[in-house]
Motif scaffolding. Sequence first.
Motif, mmCIF file in Angstrom:
data_model
loop_
_atom_site.group_PDB
_atom_site.id
_atom_site.type_symbol
_atom_site.label_atom_id
_atom_site.label_comp_id
_atom_site.label_asym_id
_atom_site.label_seq_id
_atom_site.Cartn_x
_atom_site.Cartn_y
_atom_site.Cartn_z
ATOM 1 N N UNK A 40 1.203 -1.583 -0.026
ATOM 2 C CA UNK A 40 -0.109 -0.246 0.005
ATOM 3 C C UNK A 40 1.032 1.124 -0.014
ATOM 4 N N UNK A 41 0.537 1.997 -0.761
ATOM 5 C CA UNK A 41 1.099 3.478 -1.230
ATOM 6 C C UNK A 41 0.434 4.539 -0.360
ATOM 7 N N UNK A 42 1.272 5.162 1.233
ATOM 8 C CA UNK A 42 0.687 5.442 1.560
ATOM 9 C C UNK A 42 0.700 6.965 1.572
ATOM 10 N N UNK A 43 1.261 7.197 1.000
ATOM 11 C CA UNK A 43 0.789 8.544 0.368
ATOM 12 C C UNK A 43 0.085 8.741 -0.177
ATOM 13 N N UNK A 44 -0.870 7.736 -1.325
ATOM 14 C CA UNK A 44 -1.568 8.012 -2.069
ATOM 15 C C UNK A 44 -3.286 8.637 -2.000
ATOM 16 N N UNK A 45 -3.244 7.925 -0.296
ATOM 17 C CA UNK A 45 -4.479 8.136 0.006
ATOM 18 C C UNK A 45 -4.901 9.288 0.845
ATOM 19 N N UNK A 46 -6.020 8.969 1.105
ATOM 20 C CA UNK A 46 -6.019 9.643 2.222
ATOM 21 C C UNK A 46 -6.197 9.431 3.675
ATOM 22 N N UNK A 47 -6.527 9.889 4.801
ATOM 23 C CA UNK A 47 -6.090 9.672 5.486
ATOM 24 C C UNK A 47 -6.355 8.357 6.252
ATOM 25 N N UNK A 48 -8.216 9.259 5.904
ATOM 26 C CA UNK A 48 -8.802 7.288 5.842
ATOM 27 C C UNK A 48 -9.833 6.494 5.727
ATOM 28 N N UNK A 49 -9.092 6.387 4.165
ATOM 29 C CA UNK A 49 -8.691 5.642 3.194
ATOM 30 C C UNK A 49 -8.047 3.976 4.274
ATOM 31 N N UNK A 50 -6.430 5.442 4.238
ATOM 32 C CA UNK A 50 -5.704 4.673 4.790
ATOM 33 C C UNK A 50 -5.735 3.854 5.841
ATOM 34 N N UNK A 51 -6.392 4.426 6.614
ATOM 35 C CA UNK A 51 -6.421 3.804 7.906
ATOM 36 C C UNK A 51 -7.576 2.832 8.177
ATOM 37 N N UNK A 52 -8.847 3.031 7.157
ATOM 38 C CA UNK A 52 -9.938 1.755 7.285
ATOM 39 C C UNK A 52 -8.752 0.108 6.692
ATOM 40 N N UNK A 53 -8.432 0.840 5.911
ATOM 41 C CA UNK A 53 -7.236 -0.316 5.166
ATOM 42 C C UNK A 53 -6.800 -1.311 6.142
ATOM 43 N N UNK A 54 -6.088 -0.216 7.008
ATOM 44 C CA UNK A 54 -4.929 -1.101 7.566
ATOM 45 C C UNK A 54 -6.113 -1.269 9.435
ATOM 46 N N UNK A 55 -7.096 -1.174 9.468
ATOM 47 C CA UNK A 55 -7.544 -1.525 10.329
ATOM 48 C C UNK A 55 -8.267 -2.662 9.823
ATOM 49 N N UNK A 56 -8.041 -3.107 9.275
ATOM 50 C CA UNK A 56 -8.849 -4.440 9.327
ATOM 51 C C UNK A 56 -7.667 -5.892 9.122
ATOM 52 N N UNK A 57 -5.991 -4.922 8.987
ATOM 53 C CA UNK A 57 -4.916 -5.968 9.204
ATOM 54 C C UNK A 57 -4.976 -6.417 10.092
ATOM 55 N N UNK A 58 -3.999 -7.154 9.521
ATOM 56 C CA UNK A 58 -3.367 -7.954 11.387
ATOM 57 C C UNK A 58 -1.953 -7.768 11.418
ATOM 58 N N UNK A 59 -1.467 -7.139 10.936
ATOM 59 C CA UNK A 59 0.437 -6.289 10.616
ATOM 60 C C UNK A 59 0.138 -5.473 9.737
ATOM 61 N N UNK A 60 0.533 -3.992 10.001
ATOM 62 C CA UNK A 60 1.284 -3.202 9.480
ATOM 63 C C UNK A 60 2.556 -2.859 9.570
#
Lengths: 293, 400
Positions: free
Chosen positions: A147-167
């Motif tokens: 995931x390229x962190x600088x391509x997305x809004x913080x909310x989008x990136x946060x929502x996807x990372x919320x699903x992950x077991x490890x970031x």
Amino acid sequence: MLTELLQGADAGGFVIIQDSIRCSGRHLLKSFINAALNREEAVHVLGFEVDEEELKDGLKGSAIDRVHFHNAYTDPLGWTDHPAFTVHQFCLEELTHLVKQSSHSRPATLVIDSLSWILRHHSPIVVCKTLHQLRKGGAVRAIIALLHADMHQKGTEGSVCHLATSVITIAPGMNGDQAVAKITKRSKSGKVMQDEEIFNINKDFTVTVQSKLGPKNTPTEEKELDPTANLTFNLRLSDTERKAKEKLALPFVFSKEKKTALLHSGPGSGRILYEPDSNDDYDQEDPDDDLDV
Amino acid sequence: MAAPMSGVGKPSVTSFQKKTRSKLISIAGTRPSVQNGQLLVSTGVTSLDYLLGGGLAVGTVLLIEDRYDSYSRMIFKYFLAEGVVCRHELFVAAAQDNPDDILQELPAPILDDIAIHKPAEQPRLSSEPQESLDAMKIAWRYQNLPKVQSALASSCRFGHYYDVSKTMEPEIRQAAKFHRFYVPEHPTQSSSTHSTMPESYSALLKSLQEVIHREGFDLAAPMSNSRNILRIGLHSLGSALWGDDLCCHDNPKNGHSLTTFLYGLRALLRSSLSVAVVTVPSHLIQDRALMGSITRLCDNAIALESFKGSERETNPLYKDYHGLLYVRQIPHLNCLASKLPDHKDLAFKLKRKQFTIERLHLPPDLSETVSRVSRGELSGAAAVASACGSGTSGNKHLDF
């Protein structure tokens, strides 16, 4: 913690590698693929950003047959008549079908390169739902996504990372070939562990972890400056002096009985007995009688 | 004063009624509040009950904000476990985890009533002067004074204690009636642009309404002797798995879907004998005004901030605790003002047998080189504090 993640102990895991323009995460992604191949797993790669040769470059050996590259690089949006894999095929049924038809009995790992590409063409809600269903479905054992962190809004990136077991968030390190990885891992019981490590990737895509920084850089403890040093007078005590000091009776230190008596004073313990002395002027009459008021 | 009341099909009856029998419903696991007579239930955490004014009032919503969803999930499970032990009915709705899995993880209650809760906050009894006198050499006159009570607890215990290391036994768990709502089981149509709420929210509200009506939690239903409370737990509302883009976009399209849902939920709760606990991943919501209106719509709101992974984890001031707790809102139900807790700096720690919330005491700063973190710096920029501390600590003991 990075080495544990690479060994991939838990099934149903979802690892996200977050990189930015300053430091690319594709090498770490290839290390994960390498580790999965060493574990005799089948790896399915959804390649949106780089083509097959570039991704397979460096991954040598007979294990290369177990890497199934689904070419979404040449025609991701389906503009030609026969696209290999389009972004619209990113849904549960198609992916399960894809994984099941190629890997027969081995557990499959799905590698997504990259999730940012998919997030540009699907809404984050749909992507999150698909990823969640994939994890619960059981067709794939683990999912690793870039995931390229600088391509997305913080909310989008946060929502996807919320699903992950490890970031794993990658930042450039001090030297050229070193990088710093900040890892957040969530276990099934809800416990969160964080770690920060410096690592570099060798030619054969194995990872060496150089050192572990703690979760916080604790400021180095300064040597306690001894205030009793460098003085013109002596502030220290010798042993005999210390013994004499402890033997000294403090002024208001009472014996135990007196302390208990004072602490639990009973009723009527404050009686005053007065015996008039000869010097006291004890006159029965009222001295104010002769006042003419 | 009697006012004539015209009833339908009745002769004019005055509103003055003789007190024939007590109208207080007595339901297991509830008690009336000492402040305003509201019916209260326990949240499962005794310190949290004390903070909320004795317990959670029936008909209200408790909102828990937590970044990593670790401690809010713990409180969520305590709430449900308390419902099982008090024989209330449960309704669990979740999008990420199956409600059955959540129910498997409930902590086991500690059923012997002897307080593990040691009476450390009671004043030391003066019947044992011998040992206590040796304790203090100089300040012995202060020995019999009670110690400072930092743990929040009221004198009468309401609620049970749970052992986190064990899960609840299946026999106890199956005795409780349980309703569930798992979002992936309610498939939504993709074209739902005409509704103001995502389909999952309206389906959840419908399901709740149906359960309340069917099981007789409605206040409009005739009062019978066996009334019960419905405990509703909604996990991770507003996250992307519910179909809501509140957390995904900075300017969400259906920005008011969650607020509309909460409004409907509160209306349902006020007209029935139920309590709700809602967890929201508030760190993903970028619009602070929207987060403020979500907080306003829930009656009680607390925020948990865990020390994991922040600079505060190694701060020696916080070494006894697992995180900070902020009380964002306490409702005033049927009264003018609510009783806010006296102390605003609260910290929590999760022990095996208890989740305690305590007042945060700053210990006396005896060492010269410990960086003096003032109150303002504690809550705000910790990075600035560490920079100041490490940079000038050499000269610290010389400042006047």
